[in-house]
Write a protein that holds these residues in place. Structure first.
Motif: not given
Length: 279
Positions: A104-110, A116-117
């Motif tokens: 997920a960190l590769q897809l989003s930096s938030d 929350i996910v």
């Protein structure tokens, strides 16, 4: 440094990374010891109506439990099918738990969105037990679980490409995975109790040893997919998809209690027929 909106890798200190394999081995050893003690202590509830002379000694009860495991469990295909189901599903669960966030960190930096996910993951993890139990009350194990495992197979096969196409799609698939993949915590024990009834404790203890093998399998997959500078998430998720497919095949062949009853009836009728022929 892993503050908000940071896409850097976690735990980059070489000293910390060197200690992780050893720490996991310690944890696995402790878990195996606890599981072994649990199997030893698995005994059936004594009959309250039986007299003290009729009650078995604890040592005899343990011996009889292992005798049942050896003579019935190890010689019954359903034991191995349920064992393999738990093993392969735990591989999927362990793999997803290990790397859903790193992908997920590769897809989003938030980080806040990813947190929350993760919170929703925990809720769906819990709900999966209740949902599976409700389904098994209405439908057979070999109908419910093959469908669930097939959906897991499809989800794991698609999650890499869907994630790169849209982060929202990745969230939806990871939530679906959490809702489905933890179902075996309810389904496998339920089916074992249905099939083996009063002797199910020792059977569940034997099935429980699949845990250590599954975690070792996850470690091997992690080694081949993440031991280099560049993580190979696509082969990783495809590997989990394969285990989902294998689970679907295995669960489709698990017997139902009615099948065993019919089999016992056929054996009895065959025995009666042979006696008449001999007479």
């Amino acid at each position: 440094q892993n503050g908000t909106n940071s896409s850097e890798r976690y735990f980059e200190d070489p000293y910390v990374l060197q200690r992780i394999p050893g720490s996991l081995l310690y944890i696995a050893t402790i878990y195996a010891i606890l599981a072994f003690i649990g199997v030893i202590l698995c005994v059936e509830k004594p009959d309250p109506n039986a007299s003290s002379k009729q009650k078995e000694k604890k040592l005899d009860t343990i011996r009889n439990s292992f005798k049942f495991l050896w003579q019935t469990g190890f010689r019954n295909k359903d034991f191995y099918l349920l064992w393999f189901t738990r093993f392969s599903m735990l591989v999927v669960c362990g793999g997803v738990l290990s790397h859903w966030k790193s992908f997920a960190l590769q897809l989003s930096s938030d980080d806040r969105l990813i947190s929350i996910v993760g919170g929703v993951n925990g809720i769906l993890n819990s709900l999966s037990r209740f949902a599976t139990g409700a389904l098994l009350d209405r439908f057979a194990f070999r109908i419910v679980m093959p469908i669930i495992c097939t959906l897991i197979c499809i989800t794991m096969a698609a999650i890499f490409w869907v994630g790169h196409a849209a982060f929202e799609g990745y969230c939806a698939l990871i939530w679906l995975t959490y809702l489905l993949s933890f179902s075996h915590f309810a389904s496998v024990p339920t089916q074992a109790i249905r099939l083996y009834k009063s002797e199910s404790s020792i059977i569940l203890g034997g099935i429980g040893f699949s845990d250590s093998v599954s975690y070792l399998t996850v470690a091997i997959i992690n080694y081949f997919c993440f031991s280099t500078e560049h993580p190979y998430f696509m082969p990783f998720f495809i590997s989990l998809s394969v285990f989902g497919l294998l689970s679907a095949v295995a669960t489709a062949f698990v017997s139902e209690p009615s099948d065993q009853a019919n089999g016992d009836q056929i054996k009895m009728e065959k025995g009666v027929t042979e006696e008449k022929v001999n007479d």
